[in-house]
Scaffold this motif. Structure first.
Motif, short mmCIF file in Angstrom:
data_model
loop_
_atom_site.label_atom_id
_atom_site.label_comp_id
_atom_site.label_asym_id
_atom_site.label_seq_id
_atom_site.Cartn_x
_atom_site.Cartn_y
_atom_site.Cartn_z
N ALA A 427 0.83 -1.21 0.00
CA ALA A 427 0.00 0.00 0.00
C ALA A 427 0.86 1.26 0.00
N GLN A 428 2.17 1.10 -0.11
CA GLN A 428 3.08 2.22 0.08
C GLN A 428 3.51 2.92 -1.21
N ALA A 429 3.10 2.43 -2.36
CA ALA A 429 3.53 3.05 -3.62
C ALA A 429 2.42 2.95 -4.65
N PRO A 430 2.26 3.97 -5.50
CA PRO A 430 1.26 3.90 -6.57
C PRO A 430 1.58 2.75 -7.52
N SER A 431 0.57 2.10 -8.00
CA SER A 431 0.63 0.99 -8.97
C SER A 431 1.28 -0.27 -8.41
N LEU A 432 1.68 -0.26 -7.14
CA LEU A 432 2.20 -1.46 -6.49
C LEU A 432 1.04 -2.20 -5.82
N VAL A 433 0.93 -3.49 -6.08
CA VAL A 433 -0.13 -4.30 -5.46
C VAL A 433 0.45 -5.64 -5.02
N GLY A 434 -0.12 -6.18 -3.97
CA GLY A 434 0.30 -7.48 -3.49
C GLY A 434 -0.90 -8.30 -3.06
#
Length: 585
Positions: A427-434
């Motif tokens: 949740a700490q960066a745009p376009s990053l998902v896990g």
């Protein structure tokens, strides 16, 4: 018959009068849209009307929603519906409800109005315009009753816009050239499944092989030279008349996830086949070979190995994968041989990059971005890179009642902490998902502390450096969690795919084709992986996204799109092909 030319040239009062039935009892919508004339296309008119609705105040939007009748409600029973609503409800047979169905709809209407304060709105003519079944209407009603009010207002407005789209088609006597065929073909393919009650089409199963055979037949009927290659790719070429001409490739995958949707992957095969059929019927040739590939495997469902079809085309097929086995112990080699494929010919599938002009892929978005912007199409800028792992945790199974909390080696508790770690870090960066999409406690029992746990990790981002930093932090966190909880673990890397930027020259030409259709050019990222990622190893790639309905849900039976969106996507791709030029500027 009303025409777009007449709507553009008439006075404002006549324009409003002609469109009076498009938005239920809401003439203010065409009144505000009239100032934006002339409209270059029907798509532009639809967007202008939709923009008025989107820009309206909340009170105006709620008034529009409340102007619509209940489904099979009192107005319908009393014969007080508008002509348009009467026709639409009849198309789904709502006037033929059984006593039980009518009672169910009556209860749902009451519950829905009580919860939201406005009537349930559904475009009952459905994605194809041919009408939903009564059971589909009722199940959609029940599902949406669980929504939050703000989400349901937005969905009602989207449904109203779809109703207006269908009514405009009727008013202007529009006959879609491609959309109905693409939707029907999608429906036809969905009949073949590994599961009786859901759409699952895994690599080299009987359903998979039947699907390939059907694609082959449609390609040949469309005037293409077609065959099925050694890994099961269905390949069709609509040849040009120029000897030695290069090839522009397109396509997508025809396998599915378990309990999947009808359009993921398959849209990108069926849509270009429909274009080839159109060109063939006209006797029209392109100045290059147009090749459509139905890639045999992209999802990794059966053998946990993704992009089998496209990596064979790029010459990067890992032959050691042939020894991988499925859940029943059947190896990929055995499955291919049983299907009649010549494994020795797999290396020969590889293409020479010098022969290729590029690869373009049409795909449903699998997300809500286009849907929320009322746009049928978008140009993809890049496909996110992905890192996937399987993680096995080993603790100590012991009695749930006698083992003190401070002495436990609980594998499931460690897994729970890891799930939250993934959520927090990504949740700490745009376009990053896990995502942890698989989570199991093998042999678990209600009264036993879990001694083992298995889970998956899927980390994605458009920027490889961002993704790799997140992966490092998560793996370090897993090590720390397991050390603190005295849990042993093993980690298996399933996939490490770099982000794939789309070629600017192809993106620009897609954007130009969209604008020629009188639609706004819009660019977006793909968070999902696609065969275009693999194809980027040998040629320039680009993607055209189409709008995905039901909130952008995909990999799910609720995955949907409309015949209108399929049609305009086909017309844009056809225009792209007719105006294609190979400059690399």
């Amino acid at each position: 018959m009303t025409t777009l030319s007449e709507l553009n040239s008439c006075d404002s009062a006549t324009f409003v009068d002609r469109l009076r039935g498009i938005y239920e009892h809401s003439p203010w919508i065409p009144e505000r849209a009239a100032a934006r004339r002339p409209f270059a296309s029907l798509a532009a008119l639809k967007l202008a009307l939709q923009d008025v609705v989107s820009a309206a105040t909340l009170d105006e939007q709620l008034g529009l929603i409340r102007a619509h009748p209940e489904l099979a409600g009192k107005a319908a029973v009393a014969g007080q519906l508008t002509a348009e609503s009467t026709s639409e409800q009849a198309k789904s047979g709502l006037h033929l409800c059984s006593a039980g169905e009518f009672a169910t709809l009556h209860r749902l209407n009451a519950d829905y109005n009580s919860k939201f304060g406005f009537p349930f709105i559904l475009a009952v003519k459905g994605p194809t315009g041919q009408g939903l079944t009564r059971q589909a209407v009722i199940s959609t009603f029940a599902r949406r009753l669980k929504n939050q009010r703000a989400d349901e207002i937005a969905e009602c407005l989207r449904q109203i816009k779809r109703i207006a789209e269908i009514r405009l088609n009727d008013l202007l006597s529009v006959q879609l050239e491609f959309g109905p065929t693409i939707m029907q073909w999608s429906e036809d393919l969905s009949a073949w499944s590994d599961d009786e009650d859901a759409l699952t089409c895994a690599y080299m199963t009987p359903a998979h092989r039947k699907t390939a055979t059907q694609l082959l037949e449609w390609m040949r009927a469309a005037g293409m030279d077609a065959h099925i290659d050694a890994v099961g790719n269905v390949v069709g070429i609509y040849r040009c008349d120029t000897p030695g001409a290069k090839t522009l490739m397109t396509g997508s995958h025809y396998d599915t996830v378990r309990n999947g949707g009808k359009y993921d992957g398959r849209l990108g095969i069926l849509l270009p086949i429909a274009i080839a059929r159109h060109l063939h019927a006209r006797g029209e040739k392109l100045p290059f070979n147009f090749e459509v590939i139905g890639f045999a495997e992209e999802e990794g469902v059966r053998f946990k190995s993704t992009f089998l079809g496209s990596t064979a085309v790029t010459g990067r097929f890992d032959l050691s994968l042939l020894e991988q086995t499925d859940a029943d112990g059947v190896s990929m080699r055995e499955a291919l041989l049983a299907a009649g494929h010549d494994i020795a010919r797999i290396p020969a599938i590889a293409r020479d990059p010098a022969d290729l002009l590029g690869f373009v892929e049409v795909h449903i978005e699998q997300g809500p971005v286009l849907l929320e912007r009322d746009l049928p199409l978008g140009v993809v800028t890049a496909i996110a890179g992905s890192s996937r792992y399987l993680l096995e945790l080993t603790g100590l199974a012991s009695h749930a009642g006698t083992t003190p909390m401070t002495m436990r080696k609980d594998a499931a508790a460690a897994a729970a902490e890891i799930v939250l770690l993934v959520e927090q870090r990504c949740a700490q960066a745009p376009s990053l998902v896990g995502t942890v999409g698989q989570l199991q406690v093998p042999g678990g029992s209600v009264n036993v502390i879990p001694g083992a746990c298995k889970l998956s990790l899927d980390i994605r981002a458009a920027d490889d450096a961002v993704r790799q930093a997140a992966v490092k932090d998560i793996l370090d966190g897993i090590a720390a969690i397991c050390a603190r909880r005295q849990i042993e673990y093993t980690l298996q890397l399933l996939l490490d795919a770099s982000a794939a930027p789309c070629a600017p020259r192809l993106m620009r030409q897609f954007g130009d084709a969209i604008e020629r259709a009188a639609l706004p050019r819009f660019e977006l990222l793909s968070g999902a992986g696609h065969d275009a990622m693999a194809m980027a190893a040998i040629t320039d790639v680009a993607m055209l996204f189409t709008r995905c309905g039901n909130g952008g849900i995909s990999h799910n039976p609720l995955e949907t799109m409309t015949a209108d969106d399929a049609d305009i996507a086909a017309r844009v791709l056809l225009d792209f092909l007719r105006n294609y030029h190979s400059d690399r500027a």
